[in-house]
Motif scaffolding. Structure first.
Motif, PDB file in Angstrom:
ATOM      1  N   ALA A  25      10.892   5.472   3.400  1.00 18.80           N
ATOM      2  CA  ALA A  25      10.442   6.135   4.538  1.00 18.80           C
ATOM      3  C   ALA A  25      10.380   7.763   4.626  1.00 18.80           C
ATOM      4  O   ALA A  25      11.358   8.202   3.920  1.00 18.80           O
ATOM      5  CB  ALA A  25      11.043   5.935   5.943  1.00 18.80           C
ATOM      6  N   GLU A  26       9.487   8.465   5.210  1.00 20.23           N
ATOM      7  CA  GLU A  26       9.596   9.688   5.278  1.00 20.23           C
ATOM      8  C   GLU A  26      10.553  10.193   6.266  1.00 20.23           C
ATOM      9  O   GLU A  26      11.138  11.340   6.163  1.00 20.23           O
ATOM     10  CB  GLU A  26       8.203  10.241   5.575  1.00 20.23           C
ATOM     11  N   CYS A  27      10.841   9.352   7.354  1.00 22.09           N
ATOM     12  CA  CYS A  27      11.836   9.810   8.210  1.00 22.09           C
ATOM     13  C   CYS A  27      12.187   8.296   9.054  1.00 22.09           C
ATOM     14  O   CYS A  27      11.264   7.534   9.147  1.00 22.09           O
ATOM     15  CB  CYS A  27      11.013  10.564   9.260  1.00 22.09           C
ATOM     16  N   PRO A  48      15.502  11.784   6.056  1.00 21.82           N
ATOM     17  CA  PRO A  48      15.629  12.402   7.604  1.00 21.82           C
ATOM     18  C   PRO A  48      15.529  11.258   8.518  1.00 21.82           C
ATOM     19  O   PRO A  48      14.917  10.247   8.424  1.00 21.82           O
ATOM     20  CB  PRO A  48      14.180  13.412   7.712  1.00 21.82           C
ATOM     21  N   PHE A  49      16.123  11.533   9.562  1.00 27.76           N
ATOM     22  CA  PHE A  49      16.370  10.521  10.529  1.00 27.76           C
ATOM     23  C   PHE A  49      16.751  11.182  12.068  1.00 27.76           C
ATOM     24  O   PHE A  49      17.142  12.235  12.079  1.00 27.76           O
ATOM     25  CB  PHE A  49      17.435   9.604  10.180  1.00 27.76           C
ATOM     26  N   ALA A 102       9.748   7.388  19.484  1.00 29.96           N
ATOM     27  CA  ALA A 102       9.071   7.409  17.889  1.00 29.96           C
ATOM     28  C   ALA A 102       7.815   7.521  17.776  1.00 29.96           C
ATOM     29  O   ALA A 102       7.229   8.316  16.617  1.00 29.96           O
ATOM     30  CB  ALA A 102       9.675   6.031  17.439  1.00 29.96           C
ATOM     31  N   GLU A 103       6.770   6.908  18.787  1.00 23.54           N
ATOM     32  CA  GLU A 103       5.479   7.315  18.445  1.00 23.54           C
ATOM     33  C   GLU A 103       5.100   8.795  18.620  1.00 23.54           C
ATOM     34  O   GLU A 103       4.387   9.277  17.854  1.00 23.54           O
ATOM     35  CB  GLU A 103       4.826   6.454  19.342  1.00 23.54           C
ATOM     36  N   LYS A 104       5.835   9.198  19.361  1.00 25.55           N
ATOM     37  CA  LYS A 104       5.435  10.739  19.534  1.00 25.55           C
ATOM     38  C   LYS A 104       5.849  11.578  18.355  1.00 25.55           C
ATOM     39  O   LYS A 104       5.257  12.592  17.941  1.00 25.55           O
ATOM     40  CB  LYS A 104       6.307  11.525  20.894  1.00 25.55           C
ATOM     41  N   LEU A 105       7.101  11.328  17.845  1.00 21.91           N
ATOM     42  CA  LEU A 105       7.434  11.841  16.634  1.00 21.91           C
ATOM     43  C   LEU A 105       6.680  11.631  15.457  1.00 21.91           C
ATOM     44  O   LEU A 105       6.359  12.448  14.572  1.00 21.91           O
ATOM     45  CB  LEU A 105       8.898  11.334  16.225  1.00 21.91           C
ATOM     46  N   ALA A 106       6.170  10.354  15.246  1.00 16.38           N
ATOM     47  CA  ALA A 106       5.209  10.120  14.300  1.00 16.38           C
ATOM     48  C   ALA A 106       3.886  10.885  14.381  1.00 16.38           C
ATOM     49  O   ALA A 106       3.541  11.261  13.401  1.00 16.38           O
ATOM     50  CB  ALA A 106       4.807   8.650  14.153  1.00 16.38           C
ATOM     51  N   GLN A 107       3.390  10.885  15.432  1.00 18.52           N
ATOM     52  CA  GLN A 107       2.339  11.629  15.789  1.00 18.52           C
ATOM     53  C   GLN A 107       2.502  13.407  15.220  1.00 18.52           C
ATOM     54  O   GLN A 107       1.661  14.028  14.691  1.00 18.52           O
ATOM     55  CB  GLN A 107       1.763  11.778  17.141  1.00 18.52           C
ATOM     56  N   LYS A 108       3.795  13.730  15.685  1.00 21.59           N
ATOM     57  CA  LYS A 108       4.181  15.117  15.470  1.00 21.59           C
ATOM     58  C   LYS A 108       3.886  15.363  13.908  1.00 21.59           C
ATOM     59  O   LYS A 108       3.486  16.438  13.573  1.00 21.59           O
ATOM     60  CB  LYS A 108       5.283  15.320  16.010  1.00 21.59           C
ATOM     61  N   PHE A 109       4.428  14.459  13.301  1.00 18.07           N
ATOM     62  CA  PHE A 109       4.372  14.290  11.771  1.00 18.07           C
ATOM     63  C   PHE A 109       3.425  14.041  10.920  1.00 18.07           C
ATOM     64  O   PHE A 109       3.376  13.682   9.754  1.00 18.07           O
ATOM     65  CB  PHE A 109       5.811  13.955  11.167  1.00 18.07           C
ATOM     66  N   VAL A 161       0.820  -1.209   0.082  1.00 16.73           N
ATOM     67  CA  VAL A 161      -0.034   0.054   0.112  1.00 16.73           C
ATOM     68  C   VAL A 161       0.871   1.234   0.055  1.00 16.73           C
ATOM     69  O   VAL A 161       1.606   1.308   0.884  1.00 16.73           O
ATOM     70  CB  VAL A 161      -0.881   0.008   1.185  1.00 16.73           C
ATOM     71  N   LYS A 162       0.824   2.093  -0.980  1.00 16.87           N
ATOM     72  CA  LYS A 162       1.752   3.294  -1.013  1.00 16.87           C
ATOM     73  C   LYS A 162       0.967   4.201  -0.058  1.00 16.87           C
ATOM     74  O   LYS A 162       0.043   4.635  -0.114  1.00 16.87           O
ATOM     75  CB  LYS A 162       1.323   3.873  -2.522  1.00 16.87           C
ATOM     76  N   GLU A 163       1.890   4.464   1.016  1.00 14.99           N
ATOM     77  CA  GLU A 163       1.553   5.670   2.238  1.00 14.99           C
ATOM     78  C   GLU A 163       2.824   6.100   2.384  1.00 14.99           C
ATOM     79  O   GLU A 163       3.925   5.344   2.502  1.00 14.99           O
ATOM     80  CB  GLU A 163       0.747   4.880   3.125  1.00 14.99           C
ATOM     81  N   LYS A 164       2.596   7.371   3.043  1.00 15.22           N
ATOM     82  CA  LYS A 164       3.570   7.813   3.763  1.00 15.22           C
ATOM     83  C   LYS A 164       3.950   7.228   5.045  1.00 15.22           C
ATOM     84  O   LYS A 164       2.774   6.966   5.660  1.00 15.22           O
ATOM     85  CB  LYS A 164       3.690   9.429   3.861  1.00 15.22           C
ATOM     86  N   TYR A 165       5.018   7.112   5.686  1.00 14.88           N
ATOM     87  CA  TYR A 165       5.346   6.607   7.090  1.00 14.88           C
ATOM     88  C   TYR A 165       6.602   6.857   7.796  1.00 14.88           C
ATOM     89  O   TYR A 165       7.415   7.131   6.827  1.00 14.88           O
ATOM     90  CB  TYR A 165       5.187   4.773   6.999  1.00 14.88           C
ATOM     91  N   MET A 166       6.631   6.509   9.076  1.00 13.95           N
ATOM     92  CA  MET A 166       7.921   6.703   9.808  1.00 13.95           C
ATOM     93  C   MET A 166       8.502   5.340  10.038  1.00 13.95           C
ATOM     94  O   MET A 166       7.698   4.406  10.459  1.00 13.95           O
ATOM     95  CB  MET A 166       7.805   7.715  10.702  1.00 13.95           C
ATOM     96  N   LEU A 167       9.715   5.139   9.992  1.00 15.35           N
ATOM     97  CA  LEU A 167      10.238   3.705  10.261  1.00 15.35           C
ATOM     98  C   LEU A 167      11.149   3.970  11.401  1.00 15.35           C
ATOM     99  O   LEU A 167      11.679   4.814  11.766  1.00 15.35           O
ATOM    100  CB  LEU A 167      11.004   3.367   9.084  1.00 15.35           C
ATOM    101  N   ALA A 168      10.887   2.818  12.304  1.00 14.20           N
ATOM    102  CA  ALA A 168      11.675   2.738  13.735  1.00 14.20           C
ATOM    103  C   ALA A 168      12.468   1.556  13.776  1.00 14.20           C
ATOM    104  O   ALA A 168      11.491   0.359  13.373  1.00 14.20           O
ATOM    105  CB  ALA A 168      10.602   2.959  14.941  1.00 14.20           C
ATOM    106  N   VAL A 169      13.535   1.390  14.019  1.00 20.92           N
ATOM    107  CA  VAL A 169      14.148   0.051  14.304  1.00 20.92           C
ATOM    108  C   VAL A 169      15.440   0.390  15.289  1.00 20.92           C
ATOM    109  O   VAL A 169      16.056   1.217  15.300  1.00 20.92           O
ATOM    110  CB  VAL A 169      15.113  -0.248  12.921  1.00 20.92           C
TER     111      VAL A 169
END
Length: 164
Positions: free
Chosen positions: A114-116, A134-135, A71-78, A49-57
Protein backbone atom coordinates in the motif's frame (compact mmCIF):
# COMPACT_ATOMS: atom_id res chain seq x y z
CA UNK A 1 5.73 -10.53 34.66
CA UNK A 2 5.19 -8.28 31.65
CA UNK A 3 2.50 -6.43 29.75
CA UNK A 4 2.25 -4.40 26.57
CA UNK A 5 0.70 -1.26 28.11
CA UNK A 6 1.79 1.28 30.72
CA UNK A 7 -1.74 1.40 32.12
CA UNK A 8 -1.78 -2.37 32.65
CA UNK A 9 1.68 -2.18 34.26
CA UNK A 10 0.39 0.19 36.93
CA UNK A 11 -2.67 -1.94 37.64
CA UNK A 12 -0.65 -5.16 37.83
CA UNK A 13 2.00 -3.61 40.08
CA UNK A 14 -0.71 -2.32 42.44
CA UNK A 15 -2.40 -5.73 42.55
CA UNK A 16 0.71 -7.90 42.83
CA UNK A 17 3.22 -5.56 44.52
CA UNK A 18 5.76 -6.84 42.01
CA UNK A 19 7.72 -5.12 39.26
CA UNK A 20 6.09 -5.43 35.85
CA UNK A 21 7.95 -4.75 32.62
CA UNK A 22 6.39 -3.12 29.58
CA UNK A 23 7.37 -5.01 26.42
CA UNK A 24 6.74 -4.70 22.72
CA UNK A 25 3.89 -6.54 21.06
CA UNK A 26 5.36 -9.82 19.70
CA UNK A 27 4.61 -8.77 16.10
CA UNK A 28 7.27 -6.07 16.53
CA UNK A 29 10.03 -8.44 17.72
CA UNK A 30 11.03 -9.17 14.13
CA UNK A 31 11.53 -7.03 11.05
CA UNK A 32 9.96 -7.08 7.61
CA UNK A 33 12.44 -9.73 6.37
CA UNK A 34 10.83 -12.26 8.71
CA UNK A 35 7.34 -11.51 7.40
CA UNK A 36 8.62 -11.53 3.83
CA UNK A 37 9.66 -15.16 4.31
CA UNK A 38 6.00 -15.92 5.05
CA UNK A 39 5.02 -14.18 1.81
CA UNK A 40 7.69 -15.88 -0.32
CA UNK A 41 5.94 -17.43 -3.30
CA UNK A 42 2.52 -16.19 -2.20
CA UNK A 43 0.45 -14.46 -4.89
CA UNK A 44 -2.16 -12.18 -3.39
CA UNK A 45 -5.12 -12.17 -5.78
CA UNK A 46 -5.91 -8.56 -4.83
CA UNK A 47 -2.55 -7.44 -6.18
CA UNK A 48 -2.86 -9.09 -9.59
CA UNK A 49 -2.93 -5.67 -11.22
CA UNK A 50 0.07 -3.55 -10.29
CA UNK A 51 -1.39 -0.29 -9.06
CA UNK A 52 -0.83 2.20 -6.32
CA UNK A 53 -3.60 2.24 -3.71
CA UNK A 54 -4.56 3.27 -0.21
CA UNK A 55 -5.64 0.46 2.10
CA UNK A 56 -8.30 0.84 4.80
CA UNK A 57 -9.10 -1.69 7.53
CA UNK A 58 -11.58 -0.77 10.28
CA UNK A 59 -12.81 -3.06 13.04
CA UNK A 60 -16.14 -2.64 14.79
CA UNK A 61 -19.19 -0.73 13.65
CA UNK A 62 -18.84 2.32 15.87
CA UNK A 63 -17.83 5.32 13.73
CA UNK A 64 -17.40 2.99 10.74
CA UNK A 65 -19.16 5.32 8.28
CA UNK A 66 -17.09 8.29 9.53
CA UNK A 67 -13.87 6.30 9.24
CA UNK A 68 -14.76 5.16 5.74
CA UNK A 69 -15.67 8.69 4.58
CA UNK A 70 -12.40 10.03 5.98
CA UNK A 71 -10.41 7.28 4.27
CA UNK A 72 -12.20 8.05 1.00
CA UNK A 73 -11.29 11.75 1.38
CA UNK A 74 -7.66 10.87 2.07
CA UNK A 75 -7.58 8.58 -0.96
CA UNK A 76 -8.97 11.40 -3.11
CA UNK A 77 -6.46 13.86 -1.63
CA UNK A 78 -3.59 11.54 -2.58
CA UNK A 79 -5.22 10.54 -5.90
CA UNK A 80 -5.22 6.88 -4.96
CA UNK A 81 -7.88 4.23 -5.38
CA UNK A 82 -9.09 2.92 -2.03
CA UNK A 83 -9.09 -0.79 -1.20
CA UNK A 84 -11.01 -1.69 1.94
CA UNK A 85 -10.62 -4.98 3.77
CA UNK A 86 -14.09 -5.66 5.10
CA UNK A 87 -14.08 -7.21 8.56
CA UNK A 88 -17.58 -6.13 9.60
CA UNK A 89 -19.83 -7.89 7.07
CA UNK A 90 -22.77 -5.54 7.46
CA UNK A 91 -25.06 -4.26 4.74
CA UNK A 92 -22.14 -2.40 3.13
CA UNK A 93 -20.33 -5.69 2.48
CA UNK A 94 -21.40 -5.58 -1.15
CA UNK A 95 -19.66 -2.31 -2.12
CA UNK A 96 -17.40 -2.66 -5.13
CA UNK A 97 -14.09 -1.73 -3.49
CA UNK A 98 -14.40 -4.11 -0.52
CA UNK A 99 -12.28 -7.18 -0.02
CA UNK A 100 -14.47 -9.65 1.84
CA UNK A 101 -12.31 -12.74 2.14
CA UNK A 102 -8.74 -11.66 2.90
CA UNK A 103 -6.62 -14.12 4.84
CA UNK A 104 -3.52 -13.39 6.94
CA UNK A 105 -1.13 -13.42 3.97
CA UNK A 106 -3.47 -11.13 2.04
CA UNK A 107 -3.40 -8.67 4.95
CA UNK A 108 0.41 -8.71 4.97
CA UNK A 109 0.65 -8.38 1.18
CA UNK A 110 -1.88 -5.57 1.00
CA UNK A 111 -0.23 -3.60 3.83
CA UNK A 112 3.27 -4.16 2.44
CA UNK A 113 2.29 -2.88 -1.01
CA UNK A 114 0.00 0.00 0.00
CA UNK A 115 1.00 3.61 -0.54
CA UNK A 116 -0.80 4.43 2.72
CA UNK A 117 -2.79 2.53 5.36
CA UNK A 118 -5.84 3.80 7.30
CA UNK A 119 -6.92 1.67 10.25
CA UNK A 120 -8.24 1.55 13.79
CA UNK A 121 -6.38 -1.71 14.44
CA UNK A 122 -3.20 -1.98 16.49
CA UNK A 123 -1.82 -4.85 14.42
CA UNK A 124 -2.54 -3.24 11.06
CA UNK A 125 -0.74 -0.15 12.37
CA UNK A 126 2.13 -2.37 13.58
CA UNK A 127 2.53 -3.94 10.15
CA UNK A 128 2.44 -0.50 8.52
CA UNK A 129 5.32 0.43 10.85
CA UNK A 130 7.19 -2.81 10.09
CA UNK A 131 6.85 -2.22 6.34
CA UNK A 132 7.57 1.51 6.66
CA UNK A 133 4.25 2.45 5.07
CA UNK A 134 2.67 5.83 5.78
CA UNK A 135 -0.47 5.37 7.89
CA UNK A 136 -3.29 7.03 9.77
CA UNK A 137 -4.82 5.58 12.93
CA UNK A 138 -8.47 6.40 13.56
CA UNK A 139 -9.45 6.69 17.24
CA UNK A 140 -12.59 7.61 19.12
CA UNK A 141 -12.97 8.75 22.74
CA UNK A 142 -12.16 5.25 23.98
CA UNK A 143 -8.45 5.59 23.22
CA UNK A 144 -6.56 2.38 22.66
CA UNK A 145 -3.60 2.75 25.02
CA UNK A 146 -1.46 0.32 23.02
CA UNK A 147 -1.80 2.29 19.78
CA UNK A 148 -1.49 5.70 21.40
CA UNK A 149 1.40 4.51 23.60
CA UNK A 150 3.55 3.19 20.78
CA UNK A 151 2.84 6.25 18.62
CA UNK A 152 3.79 8.50 21.53
CA UNK A 153 7.02 6.53 22.06
CA UNK A 154 7.84 6.86 18.34
CA UNK A 155 6.77 10.54 18.31
CA UNK A 156 4.14 9.77 15.67
CA UNK A 157 1.06 11.16 17.45
CA UNK A 158 0.37 13.23 14.32
CA UNK A 159 -0.76 9.97 12.65
CA UNK A 160 -3.81 9.78 14.92
CA UNK A 161 -7.19 10.98 13.59
CA UNK A 162 -9.49 11.51 16.58
CA UNK A 163 -13.28 11.04 16.62
CA UNK A 164 -15.87 11.27 19.28
Amino acid sequence: MSTREEKAKKILEECTHKTVDVVLDPTLFVDSDFYDTLLKGYKCEYLAVKEKYMLAVFYGRKNLSKFRKSAEKLAQKFSLPLKIINVNFGAAAYASNLINDAGPLDFLSLIKNAECVCTNSFHNMAFALIYDRPFYVFEDNALDVRKVGILKTLKLQDRIVYWG
